[in-house]
Design a protein around this motif. Sequence first.
Motif, short mmCIF file in Angstrom:
data_model
loop_
_atom_site.label_atom_id
_atom_site.label_comp_id
_atom_site.label_asym_id
_atom_site.label_seq_id
_atom_site.Cartn_x
_atom_site.Cartn_y
_atom_site.Cartn_z
N UNK A 1 -4.87 -1.76 5.88
CA UNK A 1 -4.48 -1.54 4.30
C UNK A 1 -5.21 -2.11 3.31
N UNK A 2 -5.60 -3.14 3.67
CA UNK A 2 -6.16 -4.36 2.62
C UNK A 2 -7.24 -3.05 2.47
N UNK A 3 -6.92 -3.17 0.45
CA UNK A 3 -8.58 -3.03 0.51
C UNK A 3 -9.63 -3.76 -0.29
N UNK A 4 -9.29 -5.51 0.18
CA UNK A 4 -10.01 -6.31 0.20
C UNK A 4 -9.77 -7.42 1.15
N UNK A 5 -10.35 -8.52 1.62
CA UNK A 5 -10.44 -9.30 2.97
C UNK A 5 -10.59 -10.42 2.66
N UNK A 6 -10.48 -11.48 2.64
CA UNK A 6 -11.46 -12.79 2.21
C UNK A 6 -11.36 -13.83 3.57
N UNK A 7 -13.22 -14.20 3.57
CA UNK A 7 -12.69 -15.41 4.61
C UNK A 7 -12.24 -16.55 3.72
N UNK A 8 -11.35 -17.29 4.39
CA UNK A 8 -10.79 -18.54 3.41
C UNK A 8 -11.72 -19.81 3.22
N UNK A 9 -12.42 -19.66 4.45
CA UNK A 9 -13.17 -20.37 4.85
C UNK A 9 -14.69 -20.51 4.36
N UNK A 10 -14.58 -19.36 3.59
CA UNK A 10 -16.04 -19.08 3.77
C UNK A 10 -16.64 -18.73 2.23
N UNK A 11 -15.63 -18.75 1.26
CA UNK A 11 -15.32 -17.94 -0.05
C UNK A 11 -14.09 -18.25 -0.78
N UNK A 12 -14.41 -19.25 -2.27
CA UNK A 12 -12.97 -19.27 -2.69
C UNK A 12 -12.70 -18.42 -3.75
N UNK B 1 0.83 -1.00 -0.23
CA UNK B 1 0.24 0.14 0.44
C UNK B 1 0.40 1.67 0.04
N UNK B 2 1.75 0.84 0.85
CA UNK B 2 2.79 2.21 0.84
C UNK B 2 3.53 2.63 -0.76
N UNK B 3 3.86 1.84 -1.22
CA UNK B 3 4.63 2.18 -2.51
C UNK B 3 3.09 2.16 -4.07
N UNK B 4 1.66 1.64 -3.11
CA UNK B 4 0.85 2.68 -4.14
C UNK B 4 0.17 1.61 -5.07
N UNK B 5 -0.04 0.50 -4.15
CA UNK B 5 -0.55 -1.22 -5.16
C UNK B 5 -1.96 -1.37 -4.17
N UNK B 6 -2.47 -1.70 -5.26
CA UNK B 6 -4.04 -1.90 -4.51
C UNK B 6 -3.85 -3.74 -4.15
N UNK B 7 -4.13 -4.27 -2.15
CA UNK B 7 -4.15 -5.11 -1.54
C UNK B 7 -4.92 -6.13 -1.37
N UNK B 8 -4.93 -7.55 -1.69
CA UNK B 8 -5.95 -8.03 -1.64
C UNK B 8 -5.61 -9.00 -0.18
N UNK B 9 -6.52 -10.38 0.50
CA UNK B 9 -5.93 -10.81 1.34
C UNK B 9 -6.26 -11.58 1.55
N UNK B 10 -5.81 -12.83 2.15
CA UNK B 10 -6.80 -14.05 2.66
C UNK B 10 -6.71 -14.04 3.79
N UNK B 11 -7.44 -14.50 5.08
CA UNK B 11 -7.27 -14.90 6.48
C UNK B 11 -8.60 -15.34 6.78
N UNK B 12 -8.68 -16.47 7.78
CA UNK B 12 -9.89 -17.30 8.38
C UNK B 12 -10.42 -16.98 9.36
N UNK B 13 -10.74 -15.22 9.70
CA UNK B 13 -11.81 -14.87 10.89
C UNK B 13 -11.77 -13.24 10.66
N UNK B 14 -13.61 -13.25 11.27
CA UNK B 14 -13.50 -11.70 10.76
C UNK B 14 -12.90 -10.77 11.38
#
Length: 318
Positions: A184-195, A161-174
């Motif tokens: 700074x994550x633009x999107x965060x995906x729960x890998x238990x619930x989504x592919x 994010x500091x270098x100006x990129x868009x960031x998506x990440x995965x994790x396992x809890x809300x």
Amino acid sequence: MRAIEITKPGPPEVLEWREVSDPRPDRGEVLIEVTAAGLNRADIHQRQGFYDPPPGAPPYPGMEASGVVVEIGEDVEHFTPGDEVCALLAGGGYAERVAVPWQQVMPAPEGVTLVEAAGLPEVACTVWSNVFMTARLRRSETLLVHGGASGIGTFAIQLAKAFGSRVVTTAGSEAKLSRLKELGADEAINYHEEDFAERVTADVILDIMGAKYLSRNIQALRTGGRLVIIGLQGGAKAELDLGALLTKRAAVHGTTLRARPVDEKGVIVRGVVDHVWPLVSAGAVRPVVYAEVPMAQAAEAHRMLESGEHIGKILLVR
């Protein structure tokens, strides 16, 4: 001095705080009085007997530490006794003192405590070398970070994010997803619930899972994308659809850091000092510390790391 010894391969209880021989700096080495050391998953593998340190490295676990220079060997450049530093290690961080090649030593960045600095070398060098040196992430490209709540993940999110990129990440809890968005994550995906592969298209993917995610990572890459695999938590063997790889003109890189030659590590370390430390000092990138545990209680710190509940780094403090 005292250090954490692995008495035999096994569970956290095999870690013991014992009297051991004092290290001395060889030619080109710096001796550091350790203030704190960072935990990494590789330490668990070493404790279990699956990841021996490279030849010549101390037998004690610990791949990063911070402290004060107390002695230097011949032919050391840039450092003198009294300097506050942090260092990328091949091993030996869980100890009162550690000797390390000067090329792998960095001045502790301004704006963080010396304890916090212990959690920076491994993550900063890993992210800088893989995301920026190898995958060459560019401004406005999208980075997908798996395991976003890990030390590497929390650092990669902030640095990209500091270098100006868009960031998506995965994790396992809300709770983790919420914290990663704060970082700074633009999107965060729960890998238990989504592919993630059905939702994300990324230019660069930083992956700790290996085999389990390989096909979906390729699916999620844009044309010209770069997949960098730095861990095998999801296994080491999988089929690779070369047709999909060729169609996307994509690249797959597999890298490790610990066993690289000193000169290669030195290049990475200098890049971190030049390009990453100014962002740390300015507050754009911060160490995320989950817990500080007395070094003699390393077994408890390992249990904490293995639980997977942490967000950021666990540190052992003298």
